[in-house]
Motif scaffolding. Structure first.
Motif, mmCIF file in Angstrom:
data_model
loop_
_atom_site.group_PDB
_atom_site.id
_atom_site.type_symbol
_atom_site.label_atom_id
_atom_site.label_comp_id
_atom_site.label_asym_id
_atom_site.label_seq_id
_atom_site.Cartn_x
_atom_site.Cartn_y
_atom_site.Cartn_z
ATOM 1 N N GLU A 1 0.840 -1.206 0.000
ATOM 2 C CA GLU A 1 0.000 0.000 0.000
ATOM 3 C C GLU A 1 0.873 1.253 0.000
ATOM 4 O O GLU A 1 0.580 2.237 -0.679
ATOM 5 N N MET A 2 1.973 1.201 0.766
ATOM 6 C CA MET A 2 2.883 2.342 0.853
ATOM 7 C C MET A 2 3.518 2.649 -0.489
ATOM 8 O O MET A 2 3.610 3.801 -0.902
ATOM 9 N N ARG A 3 3.975 1.602 -1.169
ATOM 10 C CA ARG A 3 4.607 1.815 -2.478
ATOM 11 C C ARG A 3 3.596 2.398 -3.451
ATOM 12 O O ARG A 3 3.917 3.281 -4.255
ATOM 13 N N ALA A 4 2.345 1.924 -3.383
ATOM 14 C CA ALA A 4 1.298 2.457 -4.259
ATOM 15 C C ALA A 4 1.028 3.928 -3.931
ATOM 16 O O ALA A 4 0.773 4.743 -4.830
ATOM 17 N N ALA B 1 1.376 7.062 -6.416
ATOM 18 C CA ALA B 1 0.269 8.011 -6.633
ATOM 19 C C ALA B 1 0.739 9.441 -6.378
ATOM 20 O O ALA B 1 0.438 10.354 -7.153
ATOM 21 N N LEU B 2 1.506 9.608 -5.309
ATOM 22 C CA LEU B 2 2.021 10.931 -4.961
ATOM 23 C C LEU B 2 2.857 11.495 -6.113
ATOM 24 O O LEU B 2 2.708 12.654 -6.510
ATOM 25 N N ASN B 3 3.715 10.656 -6.654
ATOM 26 C CA ASN B 3 4.565 11.078 -7.773
ATOM 27 C C ASN B 3 3.711 11.480 -8.977
ATOM 28 O O ASN B 3 3.992 12.484 -9.641
ATOM 29 N N GLU C 1 -6.738 7.366 -4.793
ATOM 30 C CA GLU C 1 -5.607 6.589 -4.268
ATOM 31 C C GLU C 1 -5.222 6.928 -2.836
ATOM 32 O O GLU C 1 -4.693 6.082 -2.115
ATOM 33 N N LEU C 2 -5.436 8.188 -2.424
ATOM 34 C CA LEU C 2 -4.974 8.601 -1.087
ATOM 35 C C LEU C 2 -6.099 9.085 -0.181
ATOM 36 O O LEU C 2 -5.940 9.147 1.031
ATOM 37 N N GLY C 3 -7.216 9.475 -0.757
ATOM 38 C CA GLY C 3 -8.302 10.098 0.005
ATOM 39 C C GLY C 3 -9.167 9.126 0.792
ATOM 40 O O GLY C 3 -8.851 7.942 0.916
ATOM 41 N N SER D 1 0.316 19.290 2.244
ATOM 42 C CA SER D 1 -0.626 18.571 3.113
ATOM 43 C C SER D 1 -0.715 17.097 2.715
ATOM 44 O O SER D 1 -1.148 16.263 3.499
ATOM 45 N N LEU D 2 -0.289 16.768 1.488
ATOM 46 C CA LEU D 2 -0.335 15.373 1.032
ATOM 47 C C LEU D 2 0.731 14.519 1.720
ATOM 48 O O LEU D 2 0.597 13.299 1.790
ATOM 49 N N THR D 3 1.805 15.140 2.175
ATOM 50 C CA THR D 3 2.899 14.357 2.757
ATOM 51 C C THR D 3 3.028 14.517 4.279
ATOM 52 O O THR D 3 3.851 13.843 4.893
ATOM 53 N N ALA E 1 1.113 13.531 6.786
ATOM 54 C CA ALA E 1 0.855 12.293 7.535
ATOM 55 C C ALA E 1 1.938 11.249 7.270
ATOM 56 O O ALA E 1 2.314 10.505 8.181
ATOM 57 N N CYS E 2 2.445 11.196 6.030
ATOM 58 C CA CYS E 2 3.527 10.238 5.712
ATOM 59 C C CYS E 2 4.691 10.492 6.665
ATOM 60 O O CYS E 2 5.205 9.570 7.301
ATOM 61 N N VAL E 3 5.108 11.741 6.742
ATOM 62 C CA VAL E 3 6.260 12.100 7.572
ATOM 63 C C VAL E 3 5.944 11.864 9.054
ATOM 64 O O VAL E 3 6.746 11.284 9.789
HETATM 65 C C1 HEC Z 1 -0.111 5.472 9.733
HETATM 66 C C2 HEC Z 1 1.283 5.370 9.450
HETATM 67 C C3 HEC Z 1 1.820 5.626 8.055
HETATM 68 C C4 HEC Z 1 1.419 6.575 7.154
HETATM 69 C C5 HEC Z 1 0.334 7.619 7.302
HETATM 70 C C6 HEC Z 1 2.258 6.403 5.992
HETATM 71 N N1 HEC Z 1 3.127 5.385 6.198
HETATM 72 FE FE1 HEC Z 1 4.518 4.698 4.854
HETATM 73 N N2 HEC Z 1 5.075 3.252 6.184
HETATM 74 C C7 HEC Z 1 4.599 3.103 7.460
HETATM 75 C C8 HEC Z 1 5.285 2.029 8.118
HETATM 76 C C9 HEC Z 1 5.055 1.550 9.550
HETATM 77 C C10 HEC Z 1 6.196 1.500 7.190
HETATM 78 C C11 HEC Z 1 7.166 0.353 7.390
HETATM 79 C C12 HEC Z 1 8.425 0.898 8.000
HETATM 80 C C13 HEC Z 1 9.254 -0.220 8.566
HETATM 81 O O1 HEC Z 1 9.688 -1.089 7.775
HETATM 82 O O2 HEC Z 1 9.464 -0.242 9.795
HETATM 83 C C14 HEC Z 1 6.049 2.302 5.968
HETATM 84 C C15 HEC Z 1 6.775 2.105 4.811
HETATM 85 C C16 HEC Z 1 6.687 2.909 3.686
HETATM 86 C C17 HEC Z 1 7.414 2.688 2.454
HETATM 87 C C18 HEC Z 1 8.341 1.506 2.186
HETATM 88 C C19 HEC Z 1 7.443 0.394 1.623
HETATM 89 C C20 HEC Z 1 8.195 -0.892 1.312
HETATM 90 O O3 HEC Z 1 8.643 -1.060 0.189
HETATM 91 O O4 HEC Z 1 8.271 -1.744 2.205
HETATM 92 C C21 HEC Z 1 7.080 3.692 1.594
HETATM 93 C C22 HEC Z 1 7.582 3.901 0.172
HETATM 94 C C23 HEC Z 1 6.117 4.534 2.278
HETATM 95 N N3 HEC Z 1 5.891 4.021 3.553
HETATM 96 C C24 HEC Z 1 5.541 5.659 1.727
HETATM 97 C C25 HEC Z 1 4.520 6.410 2.342
HETATM 98 C C26 HEC Z 1 3.896 7.569 1.749
HETATM 99 C C27 HEC Z 1 4.273 8.179 0.405
HETATM 100 C C28 HEC Z 1 2.954 7.995 2.626
HETATM 101 C C29 HEC Z 1 1.993 9.147 2.529
HETATM 102 C C30 HEC Z 1 1.231 9.304 1.323
HETATM 103 C C31 HEC Z 1 2.992 7.089 3.767
HETATM 104 N N4 HEC Z 1 3.958 6.155 3.549
HETATM 105 C C32 HEC Z 1 2.173 7.197 4.869
HETATM 106 C C33 HEC Z 1 3.608 3.845 8.043
HETATM 107 C C34 HEC Z 1 2.916 4.890 7.446
#
Ligand code: HEC
Length: 142
Positions: A39-42, A46-48, A69-71, A127-129, A131-133
């Motif tokens: 889901e994170m990679r997707a 999407a962000l890109n 994708e993100l909403g 604002s899109l990034t 929560a990621c950070v």
């Molecule tokens: C609610 C928490 C949370 C949010 C919000 C979140 N992430 Fe993550 N993300 C994680 C965690 C936890 C991991 C795994 C890190 C680890 O390996 O310890 C991760 C991993 C990733 C990875 C590595 C995936 C892999 O290949 O394993 C990417 C890329 C990533 N996040 C992108 C994003 C992006 C872009 C956003 C925002 C649009 C985002 N994340 C928002 C919790 C979050």
């Protein structure tokens, strides 16, 4: 002068290192971690694409993609998966809340982009990034 700069960088690096050490470990089953990673990679993809669309002035497309994708529309995708493969239920409430905030922010961005206002859309991009950070600096799963 140079010495001061290196000193400052060393302090900064130390601070970043210390910040990393304080991240809370959130254990989850391997299947849930795999779902989360995909889901994170997707999300990053999407962000890109959203950034590219905004840069090209295609605000409507950027808004549609952000919502899909993100909403809020992107929430609950894993509901039909077995419990062990769903990341959400394994997150502490505060972590889960950051994720939901991120979906809300993306939907808000989507509405701004849909309005076609370029200045406001540009201003809303960070604002899109947020929560990621916020989540990445607070939690880790391994
Ligand atoms: C609610 C928490 C949370 C949010 C919000 C979140 N992430 Fe993550 N993300 C994680 C965690 C936890 C991991 C795994 C890190 C680890 O390996 O310890 C991760 C991993 C990733 C990875 C590595 C995936 C892999 O290949 O394993 C990417 C890329 C990533 N996040 C992108 C994003 C992006 C872009 C956003 C925002 C649009 C985002 N994340 C928002 C919790 C979050």
């Amino acid at each position: 002068m140079k010495t001061y700069l290196f000193g400052a960088l060393a302090v900064l690096a130390g601070t970043l290192q210390a910040a990393e050490d304080t991240r809370q470990l959130v254990p989850m089953p391997a299947a849930a971690a795999a779902t989360l990673g995909a889901e994170m990679r997707a999300s990053l993809l999407a962000l890109n694409e959203i950034l590219g669309l905004v840069a090209a002035g295609k605000l409507k497309g950027a808004g549609e993609l952000a919502e899909k994708e993100l909403g809020i529309s992107a929430m609950g995708k894993h509901r039909s998966l077995p419990f062990d493969a769903r990341p959400g239920p394994h997150m502490p409430p505060a972590m889960h809340a950051i994720g939901i905030d991120g979906h809300r922010a993306a939907s808000e961005f989507a509405r701004t982009a849909a309005s076609g206002d370029r200045e406001k859309t540009l201003a809303a991009l960070p604002s899109l990034t947020t929560a990621c950070v916020g989540c990445h600096y607070a939690y880790r799963i391994r």
